[in-house]
Write a protein that holds these residues in place. Sequence first.
Motif, PDB file in Angstrom:
ATOM      1  N   ARG A 197       0.870  -1.196   0.000  1.00  0.00           N
ATOM      2  CA  ARG A 197       0.000   0.000   0.000  1.00  0.00           C
ATOM      3  C   ARG A 197       0.897   1.233   0.000  1.00  0.00           C
ATOM      4  N   PRO A 198       1.388   1.640  -1.170  1.00  0.00           N
ATOM      5  CA  PRO A 198       2.254   2.816  -1.237  1.00  0.00           C
ATOM      6  C   PRO A 198       1.533   4.062  -0.731  1.00  0.00           C
ATOM      7  N   LEU A 199       2.308   5.052  -0.311  1.00  0.00           N
ATOM      8  CA  LEU A 199       1.737   6.333   0.093  1.00  0.00           C
ATOM      9  C   LEU A 199       1.132   7.008  -1.126  1.00  0.00           C
ATOM     10  N   GLN A 200      -0.077   7.539  -0.962  1.00  0.00           N
ATOM     11  CA  GLN A 200      -0.707   8.282  -2.055  1.00  0.00           C
ATOM     12  C   GLN A 200      -0.280   9.744  -2.056  1.00  0.00           C
ATOM     13  N   SER A 201       0.176  10.217  -0.895  1.00  0.00           N
ATOM     14  CA  SER A 201       0.677  11.586  -0.773  1.00  0.00           C
ATOM     15  C   SER A 201       1.618  11.616   0.427  1.00  0.00           C
ATOM     16  N   ASP A 244       0.275  10.977   3.923  1.00  0.00           N
ATOM     17  CA  ASP A 244      -0.169   9.647   4.343  1.00  0.00           C
ATOM     18  C   ASP A 244       0.712   9.061   5.443  1.00  0.00           C
ATOM     19  N   ARG A 266       2.652  -2.613   6.593  1.00  0.00           N
ATOM     20  CA  ARG A 266       2.217  -1.997   5.331  1.00  0.00           C
ATOM     21  C   ARG A 266       3.437  -1.765   4.457  1.00  0.00           C
ATOM     22  N   TRP A 300       7.132   0.330  -0.506  1.00  0.00           N
ATOM     23  CA  TRP A 300       7.903   0.325  -1.760  1.00  0.00           C
ATOM     24  C   TRP A 300       8.772  -0.923  -1.790  1.00  0.00           C
ATOM     25  N   SER A 308       9.665   9.264  -5.434  1.00  0.00           N
ATOM     26  CA  SER A 308       9.485  10.632  -5.926  1.00  0.00           C
ATOM     27  C   SER A 308      10.868  11.261  -5.973  1.00  0.00           C
TER      28      SER A 308
END
Length: 594
Positions: A232-236, A239, A257, A260, A469
Amino acid sequence: MLEINFKKSGPAKLPFFIVYRDWGLSMLGKFLAAAAAFVAFISTDCVAEAAAGKAPAGLKGALEQEAIGLLPADGMRLVSGKCRDCRMLKQGLWYFETEAIAVPRDGVPVSGYTNGVDRQADVANWAAASGGEKLAYPMLAWIGAPAIFEHAAMLPSGTRVQTADQTELDIRLAPRLATNRSYANEATAAFFSGREVRMRGAIDSSSGNDVFVARTIWPADFAFDPARLAARPLQSPADLAAFVRAPVKPARGIETRLLWERHPGQPRNWQRKPVLGFLLNGAQGDDDESLGGHFAVATGRIGVHGEWFDWAVNNFYNLDAVSEKGIVAATLPMDNYLMDLNSGQQYYRPSTMLVAVLNHERTAAAFQGGVQRVFNHLYRHDFQYRHATANCAGISLDVFDALGWRIPRRGPTAPLKSLGAYAYIAAKDVSLQSGRRIYDYLNEEQTRLLPAVAFEAAGLDLLSMVGASGTGRPLSGYERLLAGDVEAIFLVRIPQVPSSRATGSAPVFSFDEFRARVPADQADWKTVPAAVRPFPAALRDARSVPEQEPSPVPLPIAVIVAGIGLAGWLFWRRRAAPRAVSKQPAPQPEEMTQ
């Protein structure tokens, strides 16, 4: 020296064939002699165990087939702080006089320090000179107890366990410290009931029966299962803070969780992989001064079955105060750090951990080698733990900074407000030192001041470096190695162990949040006073460069006060000058014509 005996003591018994050898030869001849010899042969081990008391299945020495983070524990030996033949810092020993600690054996490399150099420069110089040399052992690691009892199932009563060989053994909890305001209770027993546990402690046979006195209890099901980690990668970026801030709910196990991984879809063969772990402990429910939480960095390897109880946690605390829970700044195993019945973080707040799984140990070993040098400086009092400018978060991130990881800064909280806050607090408390403290809090870089901000900043920057990112900045040598070594990053939520203590919560992410969560009147705060622990003058090293104490009046305040004083003096001079002229006698007419 710490005397260690894991088996029940008792009167020694001579082997059967020795006691009866002469009598057998004379009375029954060679036949009985041969029979006695046979009995002795098949029962030698049983007789030896009866002489010393058979150890319960699963009991072993605290360093036996163990690791302390990235290092095998067989390079160390168990002693107490009263050790007289330890080749280590006498200052470090002083803090652990009554505790079980591990110190390096002769012949193994040991982390040192550079005299007369501050901790930051020492780590940077060491890192530049050491290259890829093997990680040295710390001068000490806090172990806490002489024995480990593993593969034991906790029975519902909470007073007995079933051992690996299906026998039962009584257990007793280590005593609660007199200063500790809460302790394990029926809810704790229910939490561990039916679970396989691993305990640190010692066998007590004084009553005639073996009883294991448990100091640390670790649930075996806290292990990671890489194959079942939910991606469940961070959406922003927000998070990560949201994960930390999630409402606390009752839980028996850990929650994971996956944020990456370098090779999605491929088998996660993480057994024995090195790690860097970033620990964020939450706010206590019964201490308003703890709302900032706590921060520590761990190194180690993921076990064959997903174990992580033997990771080395580098825990910075104030050495000049006596913790009511018995905490002392040290490198210590993860199970001690989280699950000690008195000092374990999980007995008084929930925790979150961010784990970077690595393909190579070099970046984790570099941090561990650097932080071990910092501990040597701390024990020597080359610098002091300070709640605003050199706390658990600041000291830990300073090590990464010295190695070359430039975690992006957030800036100070409120530099302009700090001026008014200094004046107000100093006047209210009639103390310049009180004013200085609030001034430092509002002017310190937030990633060094607040554990939650340090955790968030390190986690987000690590994700950006591995490609989740862009960082937007050129990477240093250490950052490039770290970015290349990371195989996966995941989060772990660790529940608070139920006890008589109030339930904790998430730590604060800002000074304003802290002020909003505490009572407006500081007299209404729930606090825990700590006794002072002065550092003995005899332990100070005359060759050390003493750390300069901050002035009770910060330079900007001094400049402002001086400026106000100068402006007032000039104003007075300007006002006083006309009055002085007007007082002169008026000239007489004849004088005006001469």
